[in-house]
Design a protein around this motif. Structure first.
Motif, PDB file in Angstrom:
ATOM      1  N   SER A  97       0.831  -1.208   0.000  1.00 23.72           N
ATOM      2  CA  SER A  97       0.000   0.000   0.000  1.00 23.72           C
ATOM      3  C   SER A  97       0.864   1.257   0.000  1.00 23.72           C
ATOM      4  O   SER A  97       0.480   2.278  -0.585  1.00 23.72           O
ATOM      5  CB  SER A  97      -0.931  -0.005   1.214  1.00 23.72           C
ATOM      6  OG  SER A  97      -0.211   0.156   2.426  1.00 23.72           O
ATOM      7  N   PHE A 110     -14.649   7.109   1.686  1.00 20.27           N
ATOM      8  CA  PHE A 110     -14.097   6.027   0.868  1.00 20.27           C
ATOM      9  C   PHE A 110     -14.555   6.155  -0.575  1.00 20.27           C
ATOM     10  O   PHE A 110     -13.821   5.878  -1.512  1.00 20.27           O
ATOM     11  CB  PHE A 110     -14.537   4.679   1.448  1.00 20.27           C
ATOM     12  CG  PHE A 110     -13.954   3.493   0.742  1.00 20.27           C
ATOM     13  CD1 PHE A 110     -12.659   3.102   0.984  1.00 20.27           C
ATOM     14  CD2 PHE A 110     -14.705   2.769  -0.164  1.00 20.27           C
ATOM     15  CE1 PHE A 110     -12.117   2.005   0.334  1.00 20.27           C
ATOM     16  CE2 PHE A 110     -14.174   1.673  -0.810  1.00 20.27           C
ATOM     17  CZ  PHE A 110     -12.878   1.298  -0.558  1.00 20.27           C
ATOM     18  N   TYR A 135      -6.535   5.184  -1.299  1.00 23.30           N
ATOM     19  CA  TYR A 135      -5.969   4.321  -0.264  1.00 23.30           C
ATOM     20  C   TYR A 135      -7.124   3.596   0.413  1.00 23.30           C
ATOM     21  O   TYR A 135      -7.787   4.144   1.297  1.00 23.30           O
ATOM     22  CB  TYR A 135      -5.168   5.141   0.742  1.00 23.30           C
ATOM     23  CG  TYR A 135      -4.275   4.292   1.622  1.00 23.30           C
ATOM     24  CD1 TYR A 135      -3.142   3.662   1.102  1.00 23.30           C
ATOM     25  CD2 TYR A 135      -4.560   4.108   2.967  1.00 23.30           C
ATOM     26  CE1 TYR A 135      -2.325   2.879   1.893  1.00 23.30           C
ATOM     27  CE2 TYR A 135      -3.739   3.335   3.772  1.00 23.30           C
ATOM     28  CZ  TYR A 135      -2.635   2.722   3.224  1.00 23.30           C
ATOM     29  OH  TYR A 135      -1.825   1.948   4.010  1.00 23.30           O
ATOM     30  N   ASN A 136      -7.352   2.359   0.004  1.00 25.82           N
ATOM     31  CA  ASN A 136      -8.528   1.624   0.448  1.00 25.82           C
ATOM     32  C   ASN A 136      -8.491   1.217   1.914  1.00 25.82           C
ATOM     33  O   ASN A 136      -9.497   0.767   2.451  1.00 25.82           O
ATOM     34  CB  ASN A 136      -8.704   0.356  -0.406  1.00 25.82           C
ATOM     35  CG  ASN A 136      -8.971   0.673  -1.858  1.00 25.82           C
ATOM     36  OD1 ASN A 136      -9.302   1.799  -2.205  1.00 25.82           O
ATOM     37  ND2 ASN A 136      -8.816  -0.312  -2.721  1.00 25.82           N
ATOM     38  N   HIS A 137      -7.322   1.347   2.558  1.00 21.26           N
ATOM     39  CA  HIS A 137      -7.212   0.966   3.963  1.00 21.26           C
ATOM     40  C   HIS A 137      -7.664   2.077   4.907  1.00 21.26           C
ATOM     41  O   HIS A 137      -7.826   1.826   6.107  1.00 21.26           O
ATOM     42  CB  HIS A 137      -5.774   0.582   4.299  1.00 21.26           C
ATOM     43  CG  HIS A 137      -5.240  -0.512   3.435  1.00 21.26           C
ATOM     44  ND1 HIS A 137      -5.633  -1.820   3.567  1.00 21.26           N
ATOM     45  CD2 HIS A 137      -4.350  -0.499   2.409  1.00 21.26           C
ATOM     46  CE1 HIS A 137      -5.009  -2.571   2.671  1.00 21.26           C
ATOM     47  NE2 HIS A 137      -4.226  -1.788   1.960  1.00 21.26           N
ATOM     48  N   LEU A 164     -10.501   3.694   6.008  1.00 23.32           N
ATOM     49  CA  LEU A 164     -11.949   3.539   5.961  1.00 23.32           C
ATOM     50  C   LEU A 164     -12.641   4.648   6.740  1.00 23.32           C
ATOM     51  O   LEU A 164     -12.052   5.246   7.649  1.00 23.32           O
ATOM     52  CB  LEU A 164     -12.344   2.175   6.551  1.00 23.32           C
ATOM     53  CG  LEU A 164     -11.715   0.944   5.889  1.00 23.32           C
ATOM     54  CD1 LEU A 164     -12.201  -0.323   6.578  1.00 23.32           C
ATOM     55  CD2 LEU A 164     -12.035   0.889   4.400  1.00 23.32           C
ATOM     56  N   GLU A 223     -20.104   1.916   0.039  1.00 22.24           N
ATOM     57  CA  GLU A 223     -19.167   2.451  -0.942  1.00 22.24           C
ATOM     58  C   GLU A 223     -18.773   1.422  -1.977  1.00 22.24           C
ATOM     59  O   GLU A 223     -18.508   1.775  -3.144  1.00 22.24           O
ATOM     60  CB  GLU A 223     -17.909   2.963  -0.228  1.00 22.24           C
ATOM     61  CG  GLU A 223     -18.142   4.150   0.698  1.00 22.24           C
ATOM     62  CD  GLU A 223     -18.574   3.705   2.088  1.00 22.24           C
ATOM     63  OE1 GLU A 223     -18.843   4.576   2.921  1.00 22.24           O
ATOM     64  OE2 GLU A 223     -18.644   2.479   2.299  1.00 22.24           O
ATOM     65  N   GLN A 224     -18.741   0.163  -1.583  1.00 22.53           N
ATOM     66  CA  GLN A 224     -18.353  -0.864  -2.535  1.00 22.53           C
ATOM     67  C   GLN A 224     -19.346  -0.942  -3.681  1.00 22.53           C
ATOM     68  O   GLN A 224     -18.969  -1.083  -4.843  1.00 22.53           O
ATOM     69  CB  GLN A 224     -18.269  -2.219  -1.809  1.00 22.53           C
ATOM     70  CG  GLN A 224     -17.199  -2.270  -0.729  1.00 22.53           C
ATOM     71  CD  GLN A 224     -15.823  -2.391  -1.329  1.00 22.53           C
ATOM     72  OE1 GLN A 224     -15.667  -2.525  -2.533  1.00 22.53           O
ATOM     73  NE2 GLN A 224     -14.808  -2.328  -0.488  1.00 22.53           N
ATOM     74  N   ARG A 240     -18.895   1.954  -6.088  1.00 22.86           N
ATOM     75  CA  ARG A 240     -17.771   1.773  -7.007  1.00 22.86           C
ATOM     76  C   ARG A 240     -18.103   0.765  -8.099  1.00 22.86           C
ATOM     77  O   ARG A 240     -17.750   0.955  -9.260  1.00 22.86           O
ATOM     78  CB  ARG A 240     -16.544   1.310  -6.236  1.00 22.86           C
ATOM     79  CG  ARG A 240     -15.953   2.366  -5.338  1.00 22.86           C
ATOM     80  CD  ARG A 240     -14.550   1.998  -4.933  1.00 22.86           C
ATOM     81  NE  ARG A 240     -14.505   0.679  -4.359  1.00 22.86           N
ATOM     82  CZ  ARG A 240     -13.419  -0.065  -4.276  1.00 22.86           C
ATOM     83  NH1 ARG A 240     -12.289   0.387  -4.758  1.00 22.86           N
ATOM     84  NH2 ARG A 240     -13.451  -1.260  -3.714  1.00 22.86           N
ATOM     85  N   LYS A 300      -8.713  -9.176  -4.069  1.00 23.95           N
ATOM     86  CA  LYS A 300      -9.439  -7.910  -4.014  1.00 23.95           C
ATOM     87  C   LYS A 300      -9.875  -7.442  -5.399  1.00 23.95           C
ATOM     88  O   LYS A 300     -10.816  -6.655  -5.523  1.00 23.95           O
ATOM     89  CB  LYS A 300      -8.572  -6.831  -3.362  1.00 23.95           C
ATOM     90  CG  LYS A 300      -7.272  -6.550  -4.101  1.00 23.95           C
ATOM     91  CD  LYS A 300      -6.414  -5.558  -3.337  1.00 23.95           C
ATOM     92  CE  LYS A 300      -5.071  -5.324  -4.025  1.00 23.95           C
ATOM     93  NZ  LYS A 300      -4.207  -4.400  -3.260  1.00 23.95           N
TER      94      LYS A 300
END
Length: 534
Positions: A150, A306, A312-314, A316, A408-409, A412, A522
């Motif tokens: 990351s 997010f 940066y997906n980490h 949250l 959010e997923q 996207r 992922k």
């Protein structure tokens, strides 16, 4: 700075021996040894950070050029394959601990892939590797760890911003908005915070392990009997635990330390900080730094959503982070209760007192999600626990079971579905379970002879555990026992490596694909939507 550290390092090599031999003071010897380790670790990490910074800059420049033409999935898979291949070549050149023994090249490549994908699936005993080879495995685990990867992404964003700024200055100095500048500055600060998080945990974790091993004679004797150096063990274990790889330099993994509850309690926070609780801890650290410094960039990171695409997906949102904490500890409590109910008086925990059993059960429950370090022999625990572990290993690290509004997923995925080409590709993809079923079937085909001739070792459940463990990059394995053979082979010898170590090369190759697939899962979390069950 480095010459000063070098002078101190020379002094710390001489002081411990003087304290023990001339002054006959064991306590001073332990204190001096601990200080020596801290200084050695600091010097090593300082040099490592300098080399890593150069490496990161080099990689990000190459990735920036490739990302214009290539999908991020192919960039990452090329990265992991390249690192695994280089690691294999280095491991092959270096001599093992027993110089008369030369491991099979395919097994060495398997171990390199396992370290790079932080899977800890093993086909060789860990005590086969020399200190130098263990150092190489440590570097592979660092390069393959999610936090380090990351950081590469953050450096890629920073280099991309710098290139854009250079182009904008040539075209129009006023083309960059205030919001863009704030966003770019926040990303730069985020990379600093992640680097600090990464280095501090490794330094503190290694130091705590070193202090414990120095103070507890029984734990220190384990290393002495196995010919392992304190610095090597501490650094290797910390890196493996934080990256959630699960490799331990001992053949028995953590079984040999099952009675050392203090060491297990030191490792448990490192497991959580490096994987499942990384996003909440990172957000909390940013909040603390913002309260102390009042930097607007840090406040901007806390206010980002997010779905805004911070890159940066980490990191949250607050609600998601809270739900993640509840989920993680909920899963741990469920496993802990079931493990204690089923295994309290079993052979797996034999010889431990009540306190040691509680700590061992907690350690095992924390490891089942992604780390894979084990204090019990999985081949002798109840099938109910094994099935529960299969479910835990399958779940992604940031799984939450409570509903969240404005997911959010899904936002996207809806944006991706707008493009016809991407929609067609997503409809052709299978779900995660479908791919795992295919891998299990293929392995059952390659190992069909052993399934028929050795049914007590080669069971479908053991194969499922091995495949799901490789997919989840966990490393749990039931192993192999010569005593369970129906037709006893006089040449069979029990060994401390995974069940896959007894597979054919074809089966091992399939498991290598599973490890890569699990490390990059992922990119396929939305797969299988084109299939409808009516």
């Amino acid at each position: 700075m480095l010459p000063f550290y070098s002078l101190l390092l020379i002094a710390t090599w001489l002081v411990p021996k003087y304290c023990l031999v001339q002054l006959n003071e064991p306590f001073l010897y332990i204190s001096a040894t601990t200080f020596k380790f801290v200084l050695t670790s600091t010097l090593f990490l300082t040099k490592l950070k300098m080399k890593m910074s150069k490496f990161v800059c080099f990689i990000t420049k190459k990735l920036q050029n490739l990302s214009i033409f290539v999908n991020p999935f192919w960039i990452q898979i090329c990265y992991f394959i390249s690192v695994s291949s280089v690691g294999f070549l280095v491991l092959k050149v270096l001599k093992p601990r027993n110089k008369s023994f030369r491991p099979n090249d395919f097994d060495v490549f398997f171990m390199s892939v396992s370290a790079t994908t932080v899977s800890s699936m093993s086909t060789l005993e860990m005590e086969v590797f020399s200190d130098t080879q263990l150092t190489v495995l440590t570097i592979l685990m660092v390069l393959g760890g999610e936090v380090f990867v990351s950081v590469l992404g953050l450096h890629w964003l920073n280099s991309k911003f710098k290139k854009q700024e250079t182009q904008n200055k040539v075209i129009d100095p006023l083309v960059v908005s205030v919001e863009d500048l704030r966003y770019k500055s926040s990303i730069r600060y985020l990379s600093y915070v992640v680097w600090a998080y990464f280095l501090v945990i490794h330094i503190v974790g290694s130091t705590m392990i070193s202090i414990y091993m120095s103070l507890v004679s029984s734990a220190r004797n384990v290393l002495k009997n196995k010919g392992l150096h304190l610095v090597t063990f501490s650094m290797f274990t910390t890196v493996s635990t934080f990256t959630n790889c699960g490799f331990i330099p001992t053949n028995e993994n953590m079984i040999v330390f099952s009675k050392h509850s203090g060491l297990l309690l030191i490792l448990i926070p490192q497991i959580l900080l490096g994987n499942t609780l990384y996003p909440p801890c990172l957000r909390f650290l940013i909040w603390v730094l913002w309260r102390l410094t009042k930097r607007e960039e840090l406040n901007y990171l806390l206010r980002m959503n997010f779905s805004d695409g911070i890159g940066y997906n980490h990191l949250l949102p607050f609600l998601h982070s809270c739900l993640l904490v509840v989920t993680v500890f909920g899963f741990i409590v469920i496993q802990f209760i079931l493990f204690c109910c089923m295994e309290w008086n079993s052979e797996a925990l034999k010889g431990l007192n009540c306190y040691q059993k509680l700590v061992a059960a907690l350690f095992q429950s924390v490891n089942s999600r992604h780390t894979g370090e084990s204090v019990v022999d999985l081949s002798i625990i109840s099938p109910a626990i094994l099935v529960l572990y299969v479910v835990m290993m399958y779940l992604p690290p940031y799984t939450t079971f409570l509903p969240r509004k404005n997911d959010e997923q899904s936002l996207r995925s809806n944006e991706k579905m707008k493009k016809r080409r991407e929609k067609l590709v997503e409809n052709l993809l299978f779900s995660q379970l479908s791919y795992l079923a295919i891998f299990i079937i293929l392995i059952c085909i390659t190992e069909r002879e052993k399934l028929r001739e050795d049914p007590l070792n080669f069971t479908v459940l053991n194969i499922v555990i091995e495949v799901i463990s490789a997919y989840g990059n966990v490393g749990f394995t039931t192993g192999y026992s010569c005593e369970r053979q129906l037709k006893h082979d006089g040449y069979c010898k029990d060994a401390w490596y995974g069940f896959s170590g007894r597979w054919s090369n074809e089966g091992k190759l399939i498991l290598i694909l599973v490890m890569f697939f699990g490390r990059l899962k992922k990119f396929n979390m939305e797969g299988g939507k084109g299939w409808k069950l009516m």
